[in-house]
Write an enzyme that holds these catalytic residues in place. Structure first.
Site, short mmCIF file in Angstrom:
data_model
loop_
_atom_site.label_atom_id
_atom_site.label_comp_id
_atom_site.label_asym_id
_atom_site.label_seq_id
_atom_site.Cartn_x
_atom_site.Cartn_y
_atom_site.Cartn_z
N ASN A 280 -10.20 -0.43 -0.30
CA ASN A 280 -8.74 -0.34 -0.17
C ASN A 280 -8.12 -0.79 -1.49
O ASN A 280 -8.20 -1.96 -1.84
CB ASN A 280 -8.30 -1.23 1.00
CG ASN A 280 -6.79 -1.21 1.22
OD1 ASN A 280 -6.03 -0.71 0.38
ND2 ASN A 280 -6.36 -1.77 2.32
N CYS B 109 0.82 -1.23 0.00
CA CYS B 109 0.00 0.00 0.00
C CYS B 109 0.85 1.27 0.00
O CYS B 109 0.34 2.34 -0.32
CB CYS B 109 -0.93 0.00 1.20
SG CYS B 109 -1.96 -1.46 1.26
N HIS C 22 -3.92 6.85 3.15
CA HIS C 22 -4.23 5.56 2.54
C HIS C 22 -5.61 5.15 3.02
O HIS C 22 -5.95 5.29 4.20
CB HIS C 22 -3.17 4.54 2.96
CG HIS C 22 -3.50 3.15 2.54
ND1 HIS C 22 -3.90 2.84 1.27
CD2 HIS C 22 -3.51 1.98 3.24
CE1 HIS C 22 -4.15 1.54 1.20
NE2 HIS C 22 -3.92 0.99 2.37
O1 UT7 Z 1 -3.98 -1.57 3.61
C1 UT7 Z 1 -3.10 -2.11 4.54
C2 UT7 Z 1 -3.51 -1.87 5.90
N1 UT7 Z 1 -4.76 -2.52 6.19
C3 UT7 Z 1 -5.13 -2.60 7.43
O2 UT7 Z 1 -4.39 -2.12 8.26
C4 UT7 Z 1 -6.42 -3.26 7.76
C5 UT7 Z 1 -6.57 -3.19 9.23
N2 UT7 Z 1 -7.64 -3.96 9.80
C6 UT7 Z 1 -8.95 -3.63 9.67
O3 UT7 Z 1 -9.31 -2.76 8.90
C7 UT7 Z 1 -9.93 -4.35 10.56
O4 UT7 Z 1 -9.22 -5.13 11.49
C8 UT7 Z 1 -10.93 -5.24 9.79
C9 UT7 Z 1 -11.93 -4.39 9.06
C10 UT7 Z 1 -10.20 -6.14 8.84
C11 UT7 Z 1 -11.71 -6.12 10.78
O5 UT7 Z 1 -12.38 -5.28 11.75
P1 UT7 Z 1 -12.28 -5.61 13.29
O6 UT7 Z 1 -13.12 -4.62 13.99
O7 UT7 Z 1 -10.81 -5.65 13.63
O8 UT7 Z 1 -12.97 -7.01 13.40
P2 UT7 Z 1 -12.35 -8.38 13.94
O9 UT7 Z 1 -11.36 -8.93 12.98
O10 UT7 Z 1 -11.93 -8.20 15.37
O11 UT7 Z 1 -13.63 -9.29 13.89
C12 UT7 Z 1 -14.78 -9.03 14.73
C13 UT7 Z 1 -15.85 -10.03 14.39
C14 UT7 Z 1 -15.39 -11.45 14.35
O12 UT7 Z 1 -16.39 -12.28 14.88
P3 UT7 Z 1 -16.29 -12.82 16.37
O13 UT7 Z 1 -15.01 -13.59 16.45
O14 UT7 Z 1 -16.27 -11.59 17.25
O15 UT7 Z 1 -17.53 -13.64 16.53
C15 UT7 Z 1 -15.26 -11.73 12.87
O16 UT7 Z 1 -15.41 -13.09 12.56
O17 UT7 Z 1 -16.39 -9.73 13.10
C16 UT7 Z 1 -16.40 -10.93 12.33
N3 UT7 Z 1 -16.22 -10.57 10.93
C17 UT7 Z 1 -17.25 -10.25 10.12
N4 UT7 Z 1 -18.57 -10.19 10.33
C18 UT7 Z 1 -19.35 -9.83 9.30
C19 UT7 Z 1 -15.06 -10.46 10.23
N5 UT7 Z 1 -15.32 -10.08 8.97
C20 UT7 Z 1 -16.67 -9.95 8.89
C21 UT7 Z 1 -17.53 -9.58 7.84
N6 UT7 Z 1 -18.85 -9.52 8.08
N7 UT7 Z 1 -17.08 -9.26 6.62
#
Ligand code: UT7
Length: 324
Positions: free
Chosen positions: A281, A115, A251
């Site tokens: 992204n 990125c 970004h």
């Molecule tokens: O470009 C390079 C840099 N990119 C980044 O730095 C990306 C950084 N990370 C992020 O943007 C976020 O971490 C994400 C958007 C990828 C994820 O958001 P989050 O708030 O960190 O969610 P999480 O990974 O902690 O997941 C929370 C819950 C999980 O369920 P449980 O374990 O709490 O039951 C996931 O399984 O959300 C669930 N989950 C979803 N639910 C519905 C993960 N993806 C989805 C989805 N739809 N698409």
């Protein structure tokens, strides 16, 4: 001898026609529009057609930037393309774009910094222009991330999109590109990566598919901290207070990461250029597309002080302070 600086002469972007909405993704994986918007800020993203490659997107963005800059193909004497999704291993996308523009002989690079690829490219091109080696540089960030996205993995497929952005850099008597700050830390390579390439091929025993792998929650925290540090570093290097920055062009990975950076700058969100709602992204393409968006809609004016920043797999990160 007079010091030469580089300056952005024009910007451009290209987005593929096909739009994939959050509602479309609801039909593909177990997700909701509500979750995607709340956790990421994304509503839709553009996806390249089957016969569209990164070089196609890069060429279109380059032509757009050249038209804005009033630059002819014969003027261009350096081409840099930041991408993690090149058409082929080699020739690099810069060579492909060069041939399509009918330019021959000038150096053409592909630069892989995930990125941060555009900001890494801008930093290199700035040096070429500032030391007189190039007079008119094309710097492009272009990606077809959809080609390495696992469309059955809800934790990653809702995030990414395709697109390309470009700038034309030329010489100036006063700094346009004021300072660039780059960094990387390979210790964090496991937070965001694509497992395979040419030297490391997928083996039968490998459990990961040939797709982007991400530990989203962990990289999120490192992203916020690293971007805070690079914002501070950029301000300190230029002895500037936070209020001096007119626009933040970040970004476009996640609205919550962007909000944290804006907070560090004590900057209201109206001064932050956001495109992730419509673009998702797009890795190396995200910063130049956002810059072009705000230049064309008249928000960023000549003379404004603009901070560009990016963060991505590697880990890599970078910022560029520019007087537009
Ligand atoms: O470009 C390079 C840099 N990119 C980044 O730095 C990306 C950084 N990370 C992020 O943007 C976020 O971490 C994400 C958007 C990828 C994820 O958001 P989050 O708030 O960190 O969610 P999480 O990974 O902690 O997941 C929370 C819950 C999980 O369920 P449980 O374990 O709490 O039951 C996931 O399984 O959300 C669930 N989950 C979803 N639910 C519905 C993960 N993806 C989805 C989805 N739809 N698409």
């Amino acid at each position: 001898m007079t010091q030469i600086y580089s300056k952005i002469l024009g910007t451009g972007r290209f987005l593929p026609e096909r739009v994939l909405t959050n509602a479309d993704l609801e039909q593909m994986v177990d997700t909701t529009d509500e979750w995607i918007q709340a956790r990421t800020g994304i509503k839709r993203r553009h996806i390249a057609a089957d016969d569209q490659t990164t070089a196609d997107l890069a060429e279109a963005a380059a032509r757009d930037a050249m038209a804005a800059a009033g630059a002819e193909p014969g003027d261009i004497d350096l081409i840099m393309v930041g991408t993690t999704t090149p058409d082929q291993v080699f020739p690099n996308v810069g060579c492909l774009v060069q041939e399509r523009l009918g330019i021959h002989g000038c150096p053409a690079f592909g630069l892989e910094a995930a990125c941060s690829g555009f900001i890494y490219g801008l930093s290199v091109a700035d040096r070429f222009v500032a030391n007189g080696t190039a007079k008119c540089a094309l710097v492009i960030g272009a990606e077809t991330l959809s080609r390495m996205t696992d469309w059955s993995d809800r934790t990653t497929c809702v995030l990414f999109g395709d697109g390309a952005g470009a700038v034309v850099l030329g010489p100036a008597e006063v700094p346009g590109v004021i300072s660039c700050h780059l960094g990387a830390d390979g210790r964090y390579q496991d937070l965001l990566y694509h497992p395979y390439g040419t030297s490391r091929k997928q083996r039968p025993e490998d459990t990961e598919g040939p797709f982007i792998q991400m530990r989203g929650n962990e990289i999120f925290k490192v992203a916020v901290k690293t971007l805070e540090n690079i914002v501070d570093e950029t301000l300190e290097a230029n002895d500037l207070p936070r209020e001096a920055i007119d626009w933040l062009v970040p970004h476009q990975a996640n609205i919550r990461i962007i909000q944290a950076t804006a907070k560090r700058l004590a900057m209201p969100m109206e001064k932050v250029v956001l495109t992730l709602e419509d673009h998702g992204n797009t890795s190396a393409a995200s910063v130049p597309m956002a810059l072009d968006t705000a230049v064309r809609d008249g928000r960023i004016q000549r003379g404004d002080l603009v901070l560009l920043e990016a963060f991505g797999g590697g880990l890599t990160w970078g910022s560029a302070l520019i007087r537009y």
